[in-house]
Design an enzyme around this catalytic site. Structure first.
Site, short mmCIF file in Angstrom:
data_model
loop_
_atom_site.label_atom_id
_atom_site.label_comp_id
_atom_site.label_asym_id
_atom_site.label_seq_id
_atom_site.Cartn_x
_atom_site.Cartn_y
_atom_site.Cartn_z
N VAL A 1 8.91 -9.43 5.87
CA VAL A 1 7.90 -9.49 7.01
C VAL A 1 7.77 -10.98 7.02
O VAL A 1 7.39 -12.10 6.42
CB VAL A 1 6.29 -9.00 6.74
CG1 VAL A 1 6.00 -8.93 8.27
CG2 VAL A 1 6.57 -7.35 6.28
N ILE B 1 7.49 -16.74 6.52
CA ILE B 1 5.87 -17.22 6.73
C ILE B 1 5.05 -16.56 5.78
O ILE B 1 6.19 -15.73 5.20
CB ILE B 1 5.60 -16.96 7.85
CG1 ILE B 1 6.20 -17.43 9.23
CG2 ILE B 1 4.32 -17.17 8.23
CD1 ILE B 1 5.63 -16.64 10.61
N LYS C 1 7.70 -4.39 9.88
CA LYS C 1 7.51 -5.03 9.38
C LYS C 1 6.19 -5.11 10.37
O LYS C 1 4.57 -4.97 8.81
CB LYS C 1 7.67 -6.52 10.33
CG LYS C 1 8.78 -7.12 9.52
CD LYS C 1 9.47 -8.12 10.53
CE LYS C 1 10.87 -8.23 10.26
NZ LYS C 1 11.54 -9.24 11.46
#
Ligand code: HSE
Length: 438
Positions: free
Chosen positions: A132, A136, A205
């Site tokens: 995902v 990050i 995601k």
């Protein structure tokens, strides 16, 4: 201590990036993990292909099963994508008692419930940070950093390719196909780019994010999925004139009745943070009851950004090797016996504001007729803009913004507007999102 031996499935963009990051930061990573991390074997479909990484010292094979079955391999990193072969390989590794790190969002979104159950039984971890938003650390942030909160909603730009296309359409007036081809060249797009532009990748995601935010099972089939392929250049322009930007968002929101789970383009106020996340960058806003709104921003695709997440997972796996499996962070953030059965709401029950564009006869009373139809459906209009028709043209473009309404009411109202004799063709609608604190 001896290095931990890793087997890599896939030596493409992310696989190559992972080899490079592990090699370049070897010492730093070992200082964090307590042991060095070494790729001992890797599989690739075509061994003769040019690579972005140096594979010296790595045994190469075309057979991914040889890597999973190799007794020297302690941790398997799955980077081949897809759901069939990848599932077989991951389940085999888990059954053999090996920890797995994967960047495969489709695999987790579709089969995560079963895979995590098997991993729990086998006492191993299947880590998926890279699945995902690329680099990050959003899984870690939600699962661990925000563990004290009741998460209220999250909204994110989680497909870099779509964001890149929308950004270029707006800022450079470029054509959709041209920008998509560039995203493919740069290695951002999925093997099948319809996954990007039809919202499927983002829905994978979002499914994962919602599961770990709310402690519900992965429910990809219940997500509402709409991509950017039907966004017309004139809508990008009209949105701009009205003070908005069109972004492709994944939104998961907890409501009393259940959970909204939807992926679609949306107008976002131009001053909002999410409206200013451009190019291939991703950003996820998460609102917790204790912390309020939070924002996580970074590169959502690409070799080394994604490798950053893969390697972080490897470090976590190495650190947890000596931990009792019952005391590890649960795969879906909540303990397996505490997963909730809150329903995923159909999109007809979503509540949003709308942007509407229609082609209407340029004649007195037409606007009043449309307003009457919308009013009867309980829809309040916030703004109306009529685009001056070309000299002598009979039809004009009408653009409207509405207040928030239940999607089902909007569906009925649009059908009634389209049935008016003064309206030509169908009404274009794009949802409008005013995310608190965004
Ligand atoms: N195709 C994906 C994207 C890659 O464009 O965001 C990262 O998952």
């Amino acid at each position: 201590m001896k290095p931990i031996r890793v087997g890599l499935l896939g030596l493409g963009t992310v696989g190559g990036g992972t080899v490079n990051v592990l090699a370049r930061n070897r010492e730093e990573i070992a200082r964090r993990a307590g042991r060095a991390i070494e790729v001992v074997q890797a599989s690739a479909r075509d061994l003769g292909k040019a690579r972005i990484c140096d594979t010296t010292g790595i045994e190469l094979t075309t057979d991914p099963f040889a890597v999973v079955d190799n007794p020297a391999v302690e941790v398997v990193v799955e980077l081949i994508g897809g759901t069939d072969l990848a599932r077989e390989l991951v389940e085999r590794a888990v059954a053999a008692g090996k920890h797995v790190v994967t960047a495969n969002k489709a695999l987790i979104a579709h089969h995560g419930n079963t895979i995590f159950e098997a991993a729990h039984r086998a006492g191993v971890t299947v880590a998926f940070e890279a699945a995902v938003a690329g680099g990050i650390p959003i899984i870690k942030a939600i699962r661990e950093g925000l563990a004290g909160n009741r998460i209220e909603w999250l909204a994110g730009i989680i497909n870099g390719t779509s964001n890149f296309i929308l950004t270029e359409m707006r800022s450079a007036g470029r054509a959709f196909d041209d920008v998509l081809a560039e995203a493919q060249r740069l290695g951002y797009a999925e093997a099948d780019p319809t996954f990007d532009v039809e919202g499927i990748d983002a829905a994978h995601k979002l499914t994962i994010l919602a599961a770990i935010a709310f402690g519900v099972p992965l429910a990809f089939d219940r997500a509402y999925t709409e991509g950017i392929s039907r966004i017309a250049p004139e809508d990008v322009g009209y949105a701009e004139q009205l003070g908005y930007r069109i972004k492709h968002l994944g939104i998961a929101r907890r409501r009393d009745e259940g959970i909204e789970l939807r992926v679609h383009p949306a107008l976002v106020p131009a001053s909002a943070i999410l409206a200013n996340v451009d190019g291939v960058m991703n950003a996820v806003m998460v609102r917790g009851d204790a912390i309020g709104p939070t924002l996580f921003y970074g590169a959502g695709a690409g070799a080394e950004p994604t490798a950053s997440a893969v390697v972080a997972d490897l470090v976590d796996v190495v650190r947890a090797l000596t931990t009792d499996p019952e005391n590890r962070v649960p795969h879906l953030a909540f303990q397996p016996d505490a997963i909730s059965d809150a329903p995923i709401l159909p999109v007809a029950q979503a509540r949003t504001a709308y942007y509407l564009r229609m082609t209407a006869l340029d004649r007195p009373g037409v606007l009043a007729d449309i307003a009457t139809v919308l009013g009867r459906a309980g829809i309040s209009i916030e703004a109306v803009v009529q685009k001056e028709p070309p000299q002598g043209a009979e039809f004009a473009q009408l653009v409207m913004l509405t207040h928030r309404v239940l999607e089902r009411q909007m569906d009925e109202a649009i059908a009634a507007v389209e049935a008016l004799s003064s309206i030509r063709g169908s009404v274009t609608r794009i949802r409008v999102e005013h995310l608190e604190g965004a």
